[in-house]
Design a protein around this motif. Sequence first.
Motif, PDB file in Angstrom:
ATOM      1  N   ASN A   1       2.600  -3.922   7.912  1.00 42.34           N
ATOM      2  CA  ASN A   1       1.828  -4.265   6.712  1.00 42.34           C
ATOM      3  C   ASN A   1       0.694  -3.309   6.382  1.00 42.34           C
ATOM      4  OD1 ASN A   1       2.809  -7.032   5.584  1.00 42.34           O
ATOM      5  ND2 ASN A   1       2.811  -7.280   7.809  1.00 42.34           N
ATOM      6  N   LEU A   2       0.152  -2.583   7.372  1.00 38.40           N
ATOM      7  CA  LEU A   2      -0.929  -1.651   7.054  1.00 38.40           C
ATOM      8  C   LEU A   2      -0.507  -0.606   6.015  1.00 38.40           C
ATOM      9  CD1 LEU A   2      -2.679  -1.109  10.518  1.00 38.40           C
ATOM     10  CD2 LEU A   2      -3.659  -2.188   8.481  1.00 38.40           C
ATOM     11  N   PRO A   3       0.690  -0.035   6.106  1.00 37.04           N
ATOM     12  CA  PRO A   3       1.064   0.942   5.082  1.00 37.04           C
ATOM     13  C   PRO A   3       1.123   0.356   3.665  1.00 37.04           C
ATOM     14  CG  PRO A   3       2.464   1.180   7.013  1.00 37.04           C
ATOM     15  CD  PRO A   3       1.689  -0.090   7.195  1.00 37.04           C
ATOM     16  N   LYS A   4       1.334  -0.946   3.567  1.00 43.13           N
ATOM     17  CA  LYS A   4       1.421  -1.586   2.260  1.00 43.13           C
ATOM     18  C   LYS A   4       0.053  -1.751   1.603  1.00 43.13           C
ATOM     19  CE  LYS A   4       5.523  -4.195   3.662  1.00 43.13           C
ATOM     20  NZ  LYS A   4       6.101  -5.553   3.889  1.00 43.13           N
ATOM     21  N   LEU A   5      -1.019  -1.509   2.391  1.00 42.03           N
ATOM     22  CA  LEU A   5      -2.371  -1.616   1.833  1.00 42.03           C
ATOM     23  C   LEU A   5      -2.780  -0.350   1.091  1.00 42.03           C
ATOM     24  CD1 LEU A   5      -4.312  -3.247   4.831  1.00 42.03           C
ATOM     25  CD2 LEU A   5      -2.973  -4.365   3.053  1.00 42.03           C
TER      26      LEU A   5
ATOM     27  N   ILE B   1      -0.217  -8.375  -2.412  1.00 46.69           N
ATOM     28  CA  ILE B   1      -1.262  -9.273  -1.927  1.00 46.69           C
ATOM     29  C   ILE B   1      -0.860  -9.914  -0.604  1.00 46.69           C
ATOM     30  CG2 ILE B   1      -0.375 -11.198  -3.297  1.00 46.69           C
ATOM     31  CD1 ILE B   1      -4.061 -10.543  -2.334  1.00 46.69           C
ATOM     32  N   ASP B   2       0.435 -10.138  -0.392  1.00 50.53           N
ATOM     33  CA  ASP B   2       0.859 -10.761   0.862  1.00 50.53           C
ATOM     34  C   ASP B   2       0.573  -9.874   2.059  1.00 50.53           C
ATOM     35  OD1 ASP B   2       2.251 -12.997   2.230  1.00 50.53           O
ATOM     36  OD2 ASP B   2       3.668 -11.415   2.773  1.00 50.53           O
ATOM     37  N   ALA B   3       0.542  -8.549   1.858  1.00 49.64           N
ATOM     38  CA  ALA B   3       0.237  -7.648   2.970  1.00 49.64           C
ATOM     39  C   ALA B   3      -1.178  -7.874   3.480  1.00 49.64           C
ATOM     40  CB  ALA B   3       0.426  -6.193   2.542  1.00 49.64           C
ATOM     41  N   PHE B   4      -2.120  -8.170   2.574  1.00 48.04           N
ATOM     42  CA  PHE B   4      -3.494  -8.465   2.993  1.00 48.04           C
ATOM     43  C   PHE B   4      -3.521  -9.758   3.815  1.00 48.04           C
ATOM     44  CE2 PHE B   4      -3.889  -5.768  -0.697  1.00 48.04           C
ATOM     45  CZ  PHE B   4      -4.949  -4.924  -0.377  1.00 48.04           C
ATOM     46  N   THR B   5      -2.788 -10.752   3.355  1.00 46.94           N
ATOM     47  CA  THR B   5      -2.718 -12.019   4.079  1.00 46.94           C
ATOM     48  C   THR B   5      -2.102 -11.827   5.452  1.00 46.94           C
ATOM     49  OG1 THR B   5      -2.475 -13.201   1.976  1.00 46.94           O
ATOM     50  CG2 THR B   5      -1.852 -14.385   3.961  1.00 46.94           C
TER      51      THR B   5
END
Length: 394
Positions: free
Chosen positions: A243-247, A253-257
């Motif tokens: 998920n870090l690369p998706k930031l 928004i789900d990556a932050f969650t």
Amino acid sequence: METIEPRRYRFTGHERVLHNVSAIETLPDVLSMFGYRRVFVVCSRSIRTKSTFIERLKATLGERIVGLTDEVGEHSPLSNVLKAARQARDADADVIVSVGGGSVMDMCKAMQLCISENAYDRDSLLRLQFVLSEDGTEMLTTSRAPAAIRQIAIPTTLATSEWTPVSTPIDDETRLKARFVVPDGSPQVILYDPALLRQTPARLLMSTGIRGLDHAINTACSSAPHPFASLLAEKAIALYVHNLPKLVDGSEIDAFTQCQLATWYTGMGQMSVPHGFSHWMVHIIGPYGGIAHSDAACVLMLAQAKWLEGWVKPQHERLCTAIGQPGTPFHAILHNLLVQLAMPTTLDDLGLSRARLDAMIAPALEHPMVTRNNVRPIETESDLRAVLELAWRA
């Protein structure tokens, strides 16, 4: 029959964790739940000046806010801690609300210690630094006063400071980290607001995510692992890596969650097992080199993975499988992630010269934790230089 060694799991005192909520909307009910009426807010300068969050918080809480400071500073200097503790005392605050990253939350923990112990000068506070257990694996508080005030944390980064009672503010006079274990220092309540997380600059967010990842790796590859802590750490590591690369562009928004969930998994286990070199050497390179903890963690995490290759083979294999890359060297997975995130991979990337690093060798050897609890021993100057040599090259 296989012998199972005894292991201790440490609960760190949280009473509520609210995930995927609006902090602004939720905080008033949380304050009422615990009967708090007089709030002292500690926030980062950037949150106060570069977002509307604090103004919205003021509008929501009104007269409940009796004080506020954004004088935190990198690594939470003791002078700022003591000043803010006196301000909270004089305002008769009954709770501290933190809005920010590790420096903000660390400052609040140290403020709690000041208020509980009535320690409002440097010497009185420094006398309360932690001691080690007889086996050197656990940090023990020297404070005996019951907690006079608690913290409610609203994290804006991913480094997991909200999950420990440990505070390491920097001593202005020596530039060394003070080391406290604060009774009831873990926040009473954590409010995870992914919308607020999206306001944090992407690079800072990703680098603190790497710091959280480093904590999880140290838990999974501990010299004295705990099965529950390892299970949580493995899940956290997979969540961080995916998920870090998706930031990077902030569109999912789900990556932050999911990254906040990763900090939760990491935090639930990290106080129960001893951590090794990469966790603690950050406390030397950070203040001595004037480098953010999270940037230093990127480089040291990678160097430690190389140092431990072959020494924690089962752990690395489980982690690679959990990430979905079985058969790939673990350090290669970490290197690829750092490159993808445009994070530093070498000490040279941090702007450190060998001469500057030489000055850090003695403080590192004197630190109570850097040379302890390493699966592959790091005990001598030669050992320390050998692992740091791995940090000079990607």
